[in-house]
Design a protein around this motif. Structure first.
Motif, PDB file in Angstrom:
ATOM      1  N   ASP A  24      -3.099  -0.254  -8.076  1.00  0.00           N
ATOM      2  CA  ASP A  24      -4.020   0.769  -8.578  1.00  0.00           C
ATOM      3  C   ASP A  24      -3.287   1.953  -9.196  1.00  0.00           C
ATOM      4  O   ASP A  24      -3.924   2.876  -9.712  1.00  0.00           O
ATOM      5  CB  ASP A  24      -4.918   1.272  -7.439  1.00  0.00           C
ATOM      6  CG  ASP A  24      -5.847   0.187  -6.926  1.00  0.00           C
ATOM      7  OD1 ASP A  24      -6.422  -0.529  -7.747  1.00  0.00           O
ATOM      8  OD2 ASP A  24      -5.988   0.055  -5.698  1.00  0.00           O
ATOM      9  N   THR A  29      -8.899   4.166  -0.410  1.00  0.00           N
ATOM     10  CA  THR A  29      -9.737   4.534   0.722  1.00  0.00           C
ATOM     11  C   THR A  29      -9.319   5.906   1.213  1.00  0.00           C
ATOM     12  O   THR A  29      -8.143   6.154   1.445  1.00  0.00           O
ATOM     13  CB  THR A  29      -9.545   3.517   1.865  1.00  0.00           C
ATOM     14  OG1 THR A  29      -9.766   2.209   1.355  1.00  0.00           O
ATOM     15  CG2 THR A  29     -10.500   3.781   3.014  1.00  0.00           C
ATOM     16  N   GLU A  30     -10.309   6.810   1.364  1.00  0.00           N
ATOM     17  CA  GLU A  30     -10.008   8.145   1.876  1.00  0.00           C
ATOM     18  C   GLU A  30      -9.807   8.091   3.383  1.00  0.00           C
ATOM     19  O   GLU A  30     -10.563   7.445   4.097  1.00  0.00           O
ATOM     20  CB  GLU A  30     -11.155   9.103   1.530  1.00  0.00           C
ATOM     21  CG  GLU A  30     -11.228   9.408   0.056  1.00  0.00           C
ATOM     22  CD  GLU A  30     -12.444  10.236  -0.320  1.00  0.00           C
ATOM     23  OE1 GLU A  30     -13.006  10.909   0.576  1.00  0.00           O
ATOM     24  OE2 GLU A  30     -12.849  10.185  -1.501  1.00  0.00           O
ATOM     25  N   VAL A  31      -8.775   8.783   3.836  1.00  0.00           N
ATOM     26  CA  VAL A  31      -8.425   8.772   5.248  1.00  0.00           C
ATOM     27  C   VAL A  31      -8.128  10.204   5.651  1.00  0.00           C
ATOM     28  O   VAL A  31      -7.482  10.942   4.904  1.00  0.00           O
ATOM     29  CB  VAL A  31      -7.182   7.865   5.458  1.00  0.00           C
ATOM     30  CG1 VAL A  31      -6.475   8.193   6.745  1.00  0.00           C
ATOM     31  CG2 VAL A  31      -7.594   6.409   5.424  1.00  0.00           C
ATOM     32  N   VAL A  84       0.457   5.748   0.663  1.00  0.00           N
ATOM     33  CA  VAL A  84      -0.373   6.878   1.078  1.00  0.00           C
ATOM     34  C   VAL A  84      -0.072   8.019   0.112  1.00  0.00           C
ATOM     35  O   VAL A  84       1.090   8.326  -0.144  1.00  0.00           O
ATOM     36  CB  VAL A  84      -0.044   7.309   2.521  1.00  0.00           C
ATOM     37  CG1 VAL A  84      -0.906   8.497   2.935  1.00  0.00           C
ATOM     38  CG2 VAL A  84      -0.223   6.148   3.488  1.00  0.00           C
ATOM     39  N   ARG A 101       0.819  -1.202   0.000  1.00  0.00           N
ATOM     40  CA  ARG A 101       0.000   0.000   0.000  1.00  0.00           C
ATOM     41  C   ARG A 101       0.855   1.255   0.000  1.00  0.00           C
ATOM     42  O   ARG A 101       1.976   1.258   0.476  1.00  0.00           O
ATOM     43  CB  ARG A 101      -0.937   0.009   1.210  1.00  0.00           C
ATOM     44  CG  ARG A 101      -2.107  -0.952   1.056  1.00  0.00           C
ATOM     45  CD  ARG A 101      -3.114  -0.697   2.144  1.00  0.00           C
ATOM     46  NE  ARG A 101      -4.306  -1.512   1.976  1.00  0.00           N
ATOM     47  CZ  ARG A 101      -4.505  -2.702   2.524  1.00  0.00           C
ATOM     48  NH1 ARG A 101      -3.579  -3.241   3.269  1.00  0.00           N
ATOM     49  NH2 ARG A 101      -5.639  -3.361   2.318  1.00  0.00           N
ATOM     50  N   ARG A 107      -3.458   0.518  -3.117  1.00  0.00           N
ATOM     51  CA  ARG A 107      -2.509  -0.557  -3.392  1.00  0.00           C
ATOM     52  C   ARG A 107      -1.679  -0.148  -4.619  1.00  0.00           C
ATOM     53  O   ARG A 107      -2.191   0.523  -5.509  1.00  0.00           O
ATOM     54  CB  ARG A 107      -3.242  -1.867  -3.685  1.00  0.00           C
ATOM     55  CG  ARG A 107      -3.949  -2.417  -2.476  1.00  0.00           C
ATOM     56  CD  ARG A 107      -4.572  -3.760  -2.772  1.00  0.00           C
ATOM     57  NE  ARG A 107      -5.110  -4.335  -1.566  1.00  0.00           N
ATOM     58  CZ  ARG A 107      -4.396  -5.043  -0.681  1.00  0.00           C
ATOM     59  NH1 ARG A 107      -3.123  -5.309  -0.920  1.00  0.00           N
ATOM     60  NH2 ARG A 107      -4.950  -5.509   0.424  1.00  0.00           N
ATOM     61  N   ILE A 158      -5.338   6.046   0.565  1.00  0.00           N
ATOM     62  CA  ILE A 158      -4.458   4.882   0.688  1.00  0.00           C
ATOM     63  C   ILE A 158      -4.825   3.904  -0.417  1.00  0.00           C
ATOM     64  O   ILE A 158      -5.968   3.451  -0.526  1.00  0.00           O
ATOM     65  CB  ILE A 158      -4.566   4.243   2.097  1.00  0.00           C
ATOM     66  CG1 ILE A 158      -4.158   5.269   3.147  1.00  0.00           C
ATOM     67  CG2 ILE A 158      -3.687   3.005   2.181  1.00  0.00           C
ATOM     68  CD1 ILE A 158      -4.142   4.749   4.582  1.00  0.00           C
TER      69      ILE A 158
END
Lengths: 94, 94, 94, 94, 94, 94, 94
Positions: free
Chosen positions: C88, C72-74, C10, C8, C85, C83
């Motif tokens: 992607d 995924t939004e964090v 960020v 992953r 992979r 975040i």
């Protein structure tokens, strides 16, 4: 005696007494399916693609928490059991 | 004590106080599910097809961010936990 | 600091100014989701079935193009991240 | 410059002039999506489970035929590209 | 004789007499499908990706419990059999 | 020339004259899609997870039977071809 | 001659005369699809990820039972065949 195959285990369900927050014991039909069990028998483990067999982490006598709705219900000599794959076991209560 | 299996971890949820942009603290039902947790116990890791066990990257005590809706809620000795697979952990807060 | 796990990464989103063909700058809600980002942190790579860990091709500081809707939004310390992979990530802007 | 990752390639579309059987050139909206492209950049190849990286068969400059609807459209420095996986390439025009 | 292939087994169904809690023997149509069988023939085992053949855990003559609805019904020389994969066998009754 | 990639092949369709049982030759629209073809070009084979490339069983010039609806139709220099994966080839007509 | 590829086999259907329990021979349209066949040709076997080819268990001339609805019907030189994967073969009648 039931001898589970591969990565399967046989468990007995452990009924956890469930009360609502106001202290009322729920009748059976209103309770969620139990998630705790005691391991009665464990398989010989799964076979990897290199031919090696991996022992199960779970052993006979372990108390476990398992995924709701996992496994197959089995009746044997008047008792009820659940046969699961080890991958459906979430944790051992140690 | 809960001993998670394989690549699973047991976490406690960390409630993040959430305000709207106008500064109002939201009541519980209006908040999104929490995405932060603290690792309470970590499994022994997953087994590769060559028989080798891979240690988890996540350790007991780590604060993590995880995928919303991942994992299984478990109640144990009056406390609530979530059991996840390490693959549902997005990042460690370091 | 956010330490992503495995394969992953960020990223911070890079807002690309978008005009229609007639030169009008579109208001935010009319734009497509951004596809560009800057890598803020990269995981330690994924583990192959032979136990070897594969380094990510993407490094901290890289500008990347990624699949729309991936990740995924964090929200962390007031900033918004995504975040993803590495799979992607379509390309590095070099 | 766009550097695609892994088994991905960046291509420019090649517009193939399309006539109906009666010789009429079709306007753009009546044509099928193009299936031909020229490779602008190729990734470093995919990593096998034994850690070995497999070079792509497709090289920069190759003209290819690819699966309709495959890939992701990307706009970079005013040009339009398509980023595909090599597995979506049907054949090289040699 | 039926020689099952790979990880398959041929079983004869064992009719388990089923009574309701009030002691009434149920007619055939009201009973659940049987879950017990006797192994009549076992295949040579499945082949792993390293070329090794894994012997079945189940042997001719074993009484087994299997997943409801698994397998294919086969009529041979007037008798009815069920052909299952070993993975549909939950446990051996030992 | 079309050079198919990996385990792909390029074939020309072979029109099989189809009559109804009463001897009437069916017009084109009433016929099933053809299932026979001649191999015009074959790829270099697929790469196994150990890095080894497996030669195709099918060679240029072979007449084959293939799964109906498999593959992608391609027009090249005025001719129509079908690009298939070898796994869609059922048999070689020898 | 039809030479099936990989783990495929070519079979001729064996019509099993089917009577109802009252002894009436069923007309063709009322019968279930046949499940028995004779192997006319067998492929060279499937290739494992280590490059090894696994011989089929089924040989030319074997009578087999196979999964209903499996395989592809093929007409060749006036005869009808079925091309199956060996994995659709349930058992050899020995």
């Amino acid at each position: 005696m039931l001898k589970p195959l591969g990565d399967r285990i046989v468990i007995e369900l452990i009924e956890v007494e469930e009360k609502t927050s106001s202290g009322i014991v729920l009748p059976d039909s209103a309770k969620e399916k139990p998630q705790e069990g005691k391991v009665v028998a464990a398989g010989t483990g799964r076979v990897l693609e290199n031919g090696q067999r991996v022992d199960l982490e779970v052993k006979e006598g372990d108390r476990i928490i398992f995924s709701k709705y996992a496994g197959t219900e089995v009746k044997y000599e008047g008792n009820e059991y659940l046969i699961l794959r080890e991958t459906d076991v979430l944790a051992i209560i140690g």
